[in-house]
Scaffold this motif. Sequence first.
Motif, short mmCIF file in Angstrom:
data_model
loop_
_atom_site.label_atom_id
_atom_site.label_comp_id
_atom_site.label_asym_id
_atom_site.label_seq_id
_atom_site.Cartn_x
_atom_site.Cartn_y
_atom_site.Cartn_z
N TRP A 25 -8.94 -7.14 -35.40
CA TRP A 25 -8.07 -8.29 -35.20
C TRP A 25 -6.63 -8.00 -35.62
O TRP A 25 -5.69 -8.43 -34.98
CB TRP A 25 -8.61 -9.53 -35.93
N LEU A 26 -6.47 -7.23 -36.71
CA LEU A 26 -5.14 -6.88 -37.19
C LEU A 26 -4.48 -5.85 -36.27
O LEU A 26 -3.28 -5.91 -36.01
CB LEU A 26 -5.22 -6.35 -38.62
N LYS A 27 -5.27 -4.90 -35.77
CA LYS A 27 -4.75 -3.93 -34.81
C LYS A 27 -4.24 -4.66 -33.57
O LYS A 27 -3.14 -4.39 -33.08
CB LYS A 27 -5.85 -2.93 -34.43
N GLY A 28 -5.02 -5.61 -33.06
CA GLY A 28 -4.62 -6.36 -31.88
C GLY A 28 -3.36 -7.17 -32.11
O GLY A 28 -2.43 -7.16 -31.29
N ALA A 29 -3.30 -7.87 -33.23
CA ALA A 29 -2.13 -8.69 -33.54
C ALA A 29 -0.89 -7.82 -33.72
O ALA A 29 0.20 -8.17 -33.25
CB ALA A 29 -2.37 -9.53 -34.79
N SER B 43 6.62 -9.08 -17.27
CA SER B 43 5.79 -9.80 -18.22
C SER B 43 4.32 -9.43 -18.04
O SER B 43 3.59 -9.22 -19.01
CB SER B 43 5.98 -11.30 -18.04
N PHE B 44 3.88 -9.34 -16.78
CA PHE B 44 2.50 -8.95 -16.51
C PHE B 44 2.21 -7.54 -17.04
O PHE B 44 1.19 -7.31 -17.68
CB PHE B 44 2.20 -9.02 -15.01
N ILE B 45 3.10 -6.60 -16.76
CA ILE B 45 2.90 -5.23 -17.22
C ILE B 45 2.86 -5.18 -18.74
O ILE B 45 2.04 -4.46 -19.33
CB ILE B 45 4.00 -4.31 -16.65
N ASN B 46 3.70 -5.96 -19.40
CA ASN B 46 3.71 -6.00 -20.86
C ASN B 46 2.38 -6.50 -21.41
O ASN B 46 1.81 -5.91 -22.32
CB ASN B 46 4.86 -6.86 -21.36
N ARG B 47 1.87 -7.60 -20.84
CA ARG B 47 0.61 -8.16 -21.33
C ARG B 47 -0.56 -7.23 -21.02
O ARG B 47 -1.49 -7.11 -21.80
CB ARG B 47 0.36 -9.54 -20.72
N PHE B 48 -0.52 -6.56 -19.88
CA PHE B 48 -1.56 -5.58 -19.55
C PHE B 48 -1.53 -4.43 -20.55
O PHE B 48 -2.57 -3.97 -21.02
CB PHE B 48 -1.36 -5.06 -18.12
N ALA B 49 -0.33 -3.96 -20.89
CA ALA B 49 -0.18 -2.86 -21.84
C ALA B 49 -0.72 -3.24 -23.21
O ALA B 49 -1.33 -2.41 -23.90
CB ALA B 49 1.29 -2.44 -21.95
N ILE B 50 -0.53 -4.48 -23.62
CA ILE B 50 -1.08 -4.93 -24.90
C ILE B 50 -2.59 -4.76 -24.92
O ILE B 50 -3.16 -4.16 -25.83
CB ILE B 50 -0.67 -6.39 -25.19
N GLY B 51 -3.26 -5.29 -23.90
CA GLY B 51 -4.72 -5.17 -23.84
C GLY B 51 -5.18 -3.74 -23.73
O GLY B 51 -6.15 -3.33 -24.39
N PHE B 52 -4.50 -2.95 -22.93
CA PHE B 52 -4.88 -1.54 -22.75
C PHE B 52 -4.74 -0.77 -24.05
O PHE B 52 -5.65 -0.02 -24.44
CB PHE B 52 -4.01 -0.92 -21.65
N LEU B 53 -3.63 -0.93 -24.74
CA LEU B 53 -3.41 -0.19 -25.98
C LEU B 53 -4.34 -0.64 -27.10
O LEU B 53 -4.76 0.19 -27.91
CB LEU B 53 -1.96 -0.30 -26.42
N ILE B 54 -4.67 -1.91 -27.15
CA ILE B 54 -5.62 -2.37 -28.17
C ILE B 54 -6.97 -1.68 -27.96
O ILE B 54 -7.61 -1.24 -28.90
CB ILE B 54 -5.76 -3.90 -28.14
N ALA B 55 -7.37 -1.58 -26.70
CA ALA B 55 -8.68 -1.00 -26.40
C ALA B 55 -8.71 0.52 -26.57
O ALA B 55 -9.77 1.09 -26.82
CB ALA B 55 -9.09 -1.36 -24.98
N THR B 56 -7.57 1.19 -26.44
CA THR B 56 -7.60 2.65 -26.43
C THR B 56 -7.04 3.33 -27.68
O THR B 56 -7.24 4.53 -27.85
CB THR B 56 -6.83 3.19 -25.21
N ILE C 210 -7.85 -10.46 -28.26
CA ILE C 210 -8.41 -9.26 -27.64
C ILE C 210 -9.00 -8.33 -28.69
O ILE C 210 -10.09 -7.79 -28.53
CB ILE C 210 -7.34 -8.54 -26.79
N GLY C 211 -8.26 -8.12 -29.79
CA GLY C 211 -8.77 -7.27 -30.87
C GLY C 211 -10.05 -7.80 -31.46
O GLY C 211 -11.00 -7.05 -31.72
N SER C 212 -10.13 -9.11 -31.66
CA SER C 212 -11.35 -9.72 -32.21
C SER C 212 -12.52 -9.57 -31.26
O SER C 212 -13.64 -9.24 -31.68
CB SER C 212 -11.11 -11.20 -32.50
N LEU C 213 -12.27 -9.79 -29.97
CA LEU C 213 -13.35 -9.63 -28.98
C LEU C 213 -13.83 -8.20 -28.90
O LEU C 213 -15.04 -7.94 -28.85
CB LEU C 213 -12.89 -10.11 -27.61
N LEU C 214 -12.90 -7.24 -28.89
CA LEU C 214 -13.31 -5.85 -28.84
C LEU C 214 -14.03 -5.44 -30.12
O LEU C 214 -14.97 -4.63 -30.07
CB LEU C 214 -12.09 -4.95 -28.61
N GLY C 215 -13.60 -5.97 -31.26
CA GLY C 215 -14.29 -5.67 -32.51
C GLY C 215 -15.70 -6.21 -32.52
O GLY C 215 -16.62 -5.58 -33.04
N ALA C 216 -15.92 -7.38 -31.91
CA ALA C 216 -17.25 -7.97 -31.84
C ALA C 216 -18.17 -7.19 -30.89
O ALA C 216 -19.38 -7.16 -31.08
CB ALA C 216 -17.16 -9.43 -31.40
#
Length: 80
Positions: A37-41, A16-29, A72-78
């Motif tokens: 926000w849509l990319k993140g969701a 579960s941790f690796i999955n949630r980390f991958a979500i944040g990593f892929l949104i950022a990269t 995460i997507g919204s924060l990175l977009g801001a």
Amino acid sequence: MVPLPIRDKPVAMLGSFINRFAIGFLIATTNIPLPPWLKGASIGLLLSLPDAIITKTYLPIIGVGTTGGLIIGSLLGALN
């Protein structure tokens, strides 16, 4: 994963941790031509689906993944 009755709880928590980390990593990269926000969701939803299908716990896992990805997507977009 904490409230679910799973035999090997430490392995489930690590997955579960690796999955949630991958979500944040892929949104950022990733560079997808969508609003941040849509990319993140979208990434949160797509990466949460396998865990939800395996555990048959759809709403909490997909909800947390999609909402977390949206935030995460919204924060990175801001920040950009």
